[in-house]
Structure formats: structure tokens, C-alpha cells
Design an enzyme around this catalytic site. Structure first.
Site, PDB file in Angstrom:
ATOM      1  N   ASP A 189      39.066  40.750  52.271  1.00  0.00           N
ATOM      2  CA  ASP A 189      38.247  42.044  52.064  1.00  0.00           C
ATOM      3  C   ASP A 189      37.344  41.841  53.443  1.00  0.00           C
ATOM      4  O   ASP A 189      36.580  40.944  53.923  1.00  0.00           O
ATOM      5  CB  ASP A 189      37.444  41.943  50.887  1.00  0.00           C
ATOM      6  CG  ASP A 189      38.120  42.068  49.823  1.00  0.00           C
ATOM      7  OD1 ASP A 189      39.430  42.407  49.695  1.00  0.00           O
ATOM      8  OD2 ASP A 189      37.435  41.991  48.630  1.00  0.00           O
TER       9      ASP A 189
ATOM     10  N   ASP B 188      40.300  51.810  40.047  1.00  0.00           N
ATOM     11  CA  ASP B 188      39.249  50.656  39.690  1.00  0.00           C
ATOM     12  C   ASP B 188      38.336  51.191  38.608  1.00  0.00           C
ATOM     13  O   ASP B 188      37.841  52.004  38.505  1.00  0.00           O
ATOM     14  CB  ASP B 188      38.291  50.910  41.095  1.00  0.00           C
ATOM     15  CG  ASP B 188      39.131  50.440  42.465  1.00  0.00           C
ATOM     16  OD1 ASP B 188      40.352  49.765  42.234  1.00  0.00           O
ATOM     17  OD2 ASP B 188      38.680  51.008  43.401  1.00  0.00           O
TER      18      ASP B 188
END
Length: 239
Positions: A8, A129
Site C-alpha cells: 500500500d 470494499d
């Protein structure tokens, strides 16, 4: 099934957000290229990359880092975060990225997204998500009224490369994935599912490998030495 180690990116560094909260960030490495090379040396075939700056602001902030990872490794790379135009998709694929993850724009403009998927078959990944069953967008800062299951049903027959499903409540917490919701999603949809969020032990790998899914994304557990990537890959082979 495969293990996809995660990087990330935020401001060029490897970080992790707890439950997607930009105010709850853990810093891990200042050198994501070296981190990607380490994952490759440990047996990774895939790398899952999220541009957190892009996800929040809707444009690429870490493209140079991504290109260097592409140049310095032979990993298959999937990238998400702020990808909201066909131009972005095309440019990323042209740099050698294997597949591109689209989340926010897929929800905001579903007709555009369907055309994109059909124009680039098996190159586009849908990022789903979930927060309490509903889909979150824009770097998880907004929550829609559309459920994960409803969206999966809509795209079930589209030529998507995969669906990456993340339960936000689990993400970055090392408390275990949402196995039951992942199972329901995978069993209800023809598109291959990749599980993301919450993996904190080899027991979690064992639980997920029993599901009809294509892959498991692992991030924080690797950075904090809960287990090694080699151990995770071996766990997939255990009976």
C-alpha cells in the site's frame, strides 16, 4: 489459488491503514521497490498494489514508484487506487501492469464500467470494499447504499479478471478475515474472487483456502512477521 502480498503506497512509502482510516497509519518501509523484490525472492508470483493517495484524491500519485517495481521485478502486478478514467487504465496496461482494479468509478458510473470491462476483457478487476455489507468508495471515505452481493450479482457474467473483496472492518487488524461473507460472495458469483483484509495467521490461510476463491491478499501480517510469505505459500499446499 495464490497468495498476493500487498504494498500500500502513500507518499512513496509502504504503509498500512487500520480499517481504511487515513488517520490510523502504520509505516513499514521507505523502499517499496526493495520490498517488492523481497516478495519475489520469497516466491511471490503476484503483487497487489494500492495507491492510497490516488484512492483518496482520484488521480495517480505513486506512478513512478509503480513503474520502478515493474522494471525491477518479473511479478504480475494488479494495481488499484484512484483509477477512474479509461486513459489511466490504458496507460497502466501499456506499462506492463497485468490487471487494473476499479472501485469508485465502477459504482458511480456502472454503464461506463461495463463498457470498460468489455473493451478490456480479463484485464479489469472490480474492487468491492464492504462496510457492514454496503460498498464504500473514494478511499473508503464514503459509503453507498449498494450492497456487495447486489453488485456481485450485477457483474457475474461480465468478462472481469476478478473481484477483490475487502471487509473494511477486518482490514489491517490481523483479527481474521470475514470468511462467511467471502464464501457467500464466491459461491454466488461466476467471477473469480480474491479475499482481502484481516489475515493475521496461518490458520486464516487454512480457513480461506477451503473457499472457492482464486487468491488471498496478505499485507500487515507479512510486515509484522506473523508468518513468512514462504510459510503462507506452503500453507496453501497443506491438505
Amino acid at each position: 489459488m495464490d497468495i498476493l502480498p500487498a504494498i500500500d503506497l502513500r507518499e512513496g512509502k509502504c504503509v498500512r491503514l487500520l480499517q481504511g482510516d487515513y488517520e490510523r497509519q502504520i509505516n513499514y518501509s521507505d523502499d517499496p521497490i526493495a520490498q517488492a523484490q523481497t516478495f519475489e525472492q520469497q516466491g511471490a508470483k503476484w503483487l497487489h498494489v494500492v495507491d492510497l493517495d490516488g484512492a483518496k484524491h482520484g488521480k495517480h500519485y505513486n506512478i513512478d514508484t509503480l513503474k520502478k517495481i515493474r522494471e525491477k521485478t518479473t511479478l504480475n502486478i494488479e494495481i488499484g487506487g484512484g483509477i477512474r478514467t479509461e486513459t489511466s487504465v490504458k496507460s497502466l496496461l501499456q506499462t506492463g501492469i497485468t490487471r487494473v482494479i476499479v472501485g469508485t468509478k465502477a459504482m458511480e458510473e456502472p454503464e461506463w464500467f461495463e463498457q470498460l470491462v468489455r473493451d478490456y476483457p480479463n484485464k479489469i478487476v472490480l474492487g468491492l470494499d464492504g462496510r457492514a455489507g454496503k460498498i464504500a468508495t473514494r478511499g473508503w471515505t464514503e459509503t453507498t447504499e449498494t450492497t456487495v452481493m447486489d453488485m456481485a450479482e450485477t457483474v457475474s457474467d461480465w468478462p472481469l479478471a476478478a473481484i477483490v473483496y475487502t471487509d473494511i472492518a477486518c482490514d489491517g487488524m490481523l483479527t481474521g478475515p470475514n470468511v462467511e461473507q467471502t464464501r457467500k460472495l464466491a459461491e454466488s458469483c461466476r467471477v473469480p474472487v480474491i479475499a482481502s483484509g484481516g489475515v493475521g495467521s496461518l490458520d486464516d490461510i487454512h480457513a480461506l483456502k477451503k473457499l472457492p476463491i482464486e487468491g488471498i491478499i496478505v499485507g500487515r501480517a507479512l510486515y509484522e512477521n506473523k508468518f513468512t510469505l514462504k510459510e503462507a505459500l506452503s500453507a496453501l499446499m497443506d491438505r
